[in-house]
Each structure stands twice: as C-alpha cells, then as structure tokens.
Design a protein around this motif. Sequence first.
Motif, PDB file in Angstrom:
ATOM      1  N   PHE A  48       0.824  -1.210   0.000  1.00 56.71           N
ATOM      2  CA  PHE A  48       0.000   0.000   0.000  1.00 56.71           C
ATOM      3  C   PHE A  48       0.858   1.260   0.000  1.00 56.71           C
ATOM      4  CE2 PHE A  48      -3.649  -2.571   1.818  1.00 56.71           C
ATOM      5  CZ  PHE A  48      -4.360  -2.539   0.633  1.00 56.71           C
ATOM      6  N   LEU A  49       1.969   1.229   0.717  1.00 57.21           N
ATOM      7  CA  LEU A  49       2.866   2.375   0.736  1.00 57.21           C
ATOM      8  C   LEU A  49       3.436   2.652  -0.652  1.00 57.21           C
ATOM      9  CD1 LEU A  49       4.422   4.523   2.367  1.00 57.21           C
ATOM     10  CD2 LEU A  49       6.188   2.810   2.710  1.00 57.21           C
ATOM     11  N   LEU A  50       3.898   1.604  -1.318  1.00 59.11           N
ATOM     12  CA  LEU A  50       4.440   1.780  -2.658  1.00 59.11           C
ATOM     13  C   LEU A  50       3.373   2.258  -3.637  1.00 59.11           C
ATOM     14  CD1 LEU A  50       6.716  -1.374  -2.874  1.00 59.11           C
ATOM     15  CD2 LEU A  50       7.449   0.988  -2.740  1.00 59.11           C
ATOM     16  N   ILE A  51       2.180   1.722  -3.535  1.00 59.16           N
ATOM     17  CA  ILE A  51       1.090   2.147  -4.407  1.00 59.16           C
ATOM     18  C   ILE A  51       0.744   3.611  -4.155  1.00 59.16           C
ATOM     19  CG2 ILE A  51      -1.372   1.828  -4.862  1.00 59.16           C
ATOM     20  CD1 ILE A  51      -0.866  -1.198  -4.356  1.00 59.16           C
ATOM     21  N   ALA A  52       0.713   4.016  -2.895  1.00 60.19           N
ATOM     22  CA  ALA A  52       0.378   5.403  -2.557  1.00 60.19           C
ATOM     23  C   ALA A  52       1.416   6.379  -3.103  1.00 60.19           C
ATOM     24  CB  ALA A  52       0.248   5.551  -1.041  1.00 60.19           C
ATOM     25  N   VAL A  53       2.684   6.051  -2.956  1.00 58.26           N
ATOM     26  CA  VAL A  53       3.738   6.929  -3.465  1.00 58.26           C
ATOM     27  C   VAL A  53       3.648   7.043  -4.990  1.00 58.26           C
ATOM     28  CG1 VAL A  53       6.244   7.113  -3.795  1.00 58.26           C
ATOM     29  CG2 VAL A  53       5.312   6.572  -1.548  1.00 58.26           C
ATOM     30  N   TYR A  54       3.481   5.935  -5.654  1.00 61.02           N
ATOM     31  CA  TYR A  54       3.414   5.942  -7.108  1.00 61.02           C
ATOM     32  C   TYR A  54       2.179   6.695  -7.600  1.00 61.02           C
ATOM     33  CZ  TYR A  54       3.957   4.204 -11.863  1.00 61.02           C
ATOM     34  OH  TYR A  54       4.124   4.123 -13.206  1.00 61.02           O
ATOM     35  N   THR A  55       1.034   6.481  -6.965  1.00 61.97           N
ATOM     36  CA  THR A  55      -0.196   7.164  -7.364  1.00 61.97           C
ATOM     37  C   THR A  55      -0.079   8.669  -7.133  1.00 61.97           C
ATOM     38  OG1 THR A  55      -1.464   5.195  -6.811  1.00 61.97           O
ATOM     39  CG2 THR A  55      -2.691   7.249  -7.023  1.00 61.97           C
ATOM     40  N   THR A  56       0.486   9.057  -5.989  1.00 60.13           N
ATOM     41  CA  THR A  56       0.689  10.480  -5.712  1.00 60.13           C
ATOM     42  C   THR A  56       1.586  11.108  -6.764  1.00 60.13           C
ATOM     43  OG1 THR A  56       0.439  10.040  -3.354  1.00 60.13           O
ATOM     44  CG2 THR A  56       1.473  12.119  -3.975  1.00 60.13           C
ATOM     45  N   MET A  57       2.641  10.404  -7.132  1.00 62.15           N
ATOM     46  CA  MET A  57       3.556  10.916  -8.151  1.00 62.15           C
ATOM     47  C   MET A  57       2.828  11.089  -9.482  1.00 62.15           C
ATOM     48  SD  MET A  57       6.992   9.200  -9.701  1.00 62.15           S
ATOM     49  CE  MET A  57       6.065   8.115 -10.742  1.00 62.15           C
ATOM     50  N   LEU A  58       2.014  10.111  -9.875  1.00 56.69           N
ATOM     51  CA  LEU A  58       1.300  10.208 -11.148  1.00 56.69           C
ATOM     52  C   LEU A  58       0.256  11.326 -11.132  1.00 56.69           C
ATOM     53  CD1 LEU A  58       0.795   6.482 -12.177  1.00 56.69           C
ATOM     54  CD2 LEU A  58       2.386   8.138 -13.124  1.00 56.69           C
ATOM     55  N   TYR A  60       0.393  14.092  -9.331  1.00 55.59           N
ATOM     56  CA  TYR A  60       1.135  15.346  -9.404  1.00 55.59           C
ATOM     57  C   TYR A  60       1.636  15.596 -10.824  1.00 55.59           C
ATOM     58  CZ  TYR A  60       4.502  19.021  -8.333  1.00 55.59           C
ATOM     59  OH  TYR A  60       5.200  20.197  -8.327  1.00 55.59           O
ATOM     60  N   ALA A  61       2.083  14.538 -11.487  1.00 53.22           N
ATOM     61  CA  ALA A  61       2.551  14.670 -12.872  1.00 53.22           C
ATOM     62  C   ALA A  61       1.406  15.110 -13.783  1.00 53.22           C
ATOM     63  CB  ALA A  61       3.141  13.356 -13.360  1.00 53.22           C
ATOM     64  N   ALA A  62       0.236  14.544 -13.580  1.00 52.09           N
ATOM     65  CA  ALA A  62      -0.919  14.928 -14.397  1.00 52.09           C
ATOM     66  C   ALA A  62      -1.311  16.378 -14.134  1.00 52.09           C
ATOM     67  CB  ALA A  62      -2.091  13.999 -14.111  1.00 52.09           C
ATOM     68  N   LYS A  63      -1.187  16.809 -12.881  1.00 51.10           N
ATOM     69  CA  LYS A  63      -1.548  18.170 -12.517  1.00 51.10           C
ATOM     70  C   LYS A  63      -0.638  19.193 -13.183  1.00 51.10           C
ATOM     71  CE  LYS A  63      -1.955  21.214  -8.529  1.00 51.10           C
ATOM     72  NZ  LYS A  63      -1.728  21.340  -7.103  1.00 51.10           N
ATOM     73  N   ILE A  64       0.661  18.917 -13.222  1.00 48.67           N
ATOM     74  CA  ILE A  64       1.592  19.884 -13.810  1.00 48.67           C
ATOM     75  C   ILE A  64       1.856  19.606 -15.283  1.00 48.67           C
ATOM     76  CG2 ILE A  64       2.693  20.337 -11.591  1.00 48.67           C
ATOM     77  CD1 ILE A  64       5.084  18.670 -12.566  1.00 48.67           C
ATOM     78  N   ALA A  70       9.510  12.166 -16.666  1.00 51.21           N
ATOM     79  CA  ALA A  70       9.934  13.444 -16.093  1.00 51.21           C
ATOM     80  C   ALA A  70       9.797  13.434 -14.578  1.00 51.21           C
ATOM     81  CB  ALA A  70       9.119  14.581 -16.698  1.00 51.21           C
ATOM     82  N   MET A  71       8.762  12.789 -14.082  1.00 52.52           N
ATOM     83  CA  MET A  71       8.578  12.723 -12.629  1.00 52.52           C
ATOM     84  C   MET A  71       9.658  11.876 -11.969  1.00 52.52           C
ATOM     85  SD  MET A  71       6.294  14.725 -11.750  1.00 52.52           S
ATOM     86  CE  MET A  71       6.302  14.288 -10.038  1.00 52.52           C
ATOM     87  N   TRP A  72      10.025  10.758 -12.583  1.00 51.38           N
ATOM     88  CA  TRP A  72      11.105   9.936 -12.020  1.00 51.38           C
ATOM     89  C   TRP A  72      12.401  10.736 -11.983  1.00 51.38           C
ATOM     90  CZ3 TRP A  72      10.182   6.164  -9.035  1.00 51.38           C
ATOM     91  CH2 TRP A  72       9.121   5.296  -9.261  1.00 51.38           C
ATOM     92  N   GLU A  73      12.659  11.493 -13.054  1.00 52.54           N
ATOM     93  CA  GLU A  73      13.876  12.309 -13.099  1.00 52.54           C
ATOM     94  C   GLU A  73      13.835  13.381 -12.012  1.00 52.54           C
ATOM     95  OE1 GLU A  73      15.925  15.352 -16.238  1.00 52.54           O
ATOM     96  OE2 GLU A  73      15.077  13.481 -17.040  1.00 52.54           O
ATOM     97  N   TYR A  74      12.675  14.005 -11.829  1.00 57.22           N
ATOM     98  CA  TYR A  74      12.520  15.014 -10.776  1.00 57.22           C
ATOM     99  C   TYR A  74      12.761  14.407  -9.398  1.00 57.22           C
ATOM    100  CZ  TYR A  74      10.145  18.174  -7.563  1.00 57.22           C
ATOM    101  OH  TYR A  74       9.842  18.988  -6.512  1.00 57.22           O
TER     102      TYR A  74
END
Length: 81
Positions: A48-58, A60-64, A70-74
């Motif tokens: 669940f922790l890994l899923i939450a981090v990945y989903t949050t990253m995606l 945020y990427a969609a928002k910006i 690009a998000m992995w690089e950031y």
Amino acid sequence: MLDIINFIALAGIFNICFFWYASTKMKTKPDPVKTLVVSFVFSIPLSFLLIAVYTTMLLYAAKIGASEDAMWEYMEQEELQ
C-alpha cells in the motif's frame, strides 16, 4: 504502472519466501504456516505504501502536465539534493 505492480509482487513473494525459509532454520521451530501468514500480513502495508507513493507521483505529474519519466527524473534530482 506494470513495473511497479511487478515490483510489489516480487517484493511480496521474496518477503514470504524469506520468512518461510527463516522459520525452518530457527532452533525453536515455529509453525511455517503461521510464519507465512505473518509475513503476508507484513507485506500488505509495504504494498500500500508503494502504491500510494506511485499514485501520488502520477497525480502530481498529471496536474503539472509532466510525463511519468519526467517525474522519475525530478524525484531522483530531489533525492540527490
């Protein structure tokens, strides 16, 4: 997304196999089935922790408007600072 799912599955499988094997090598022999259940239960929060981090990253990427790469690089740049 498939990569993270595969990673979670492999991490869970490794965790379960490790705890099962370790339980057979202890001097006081615990029940391997109970150890399997405990290791499986401990794998769930990790997943669940890994899923939450990945989903949050995606999200945020969609928002910006950035891509997943690009998000992995950031995130790597932030980690190095």
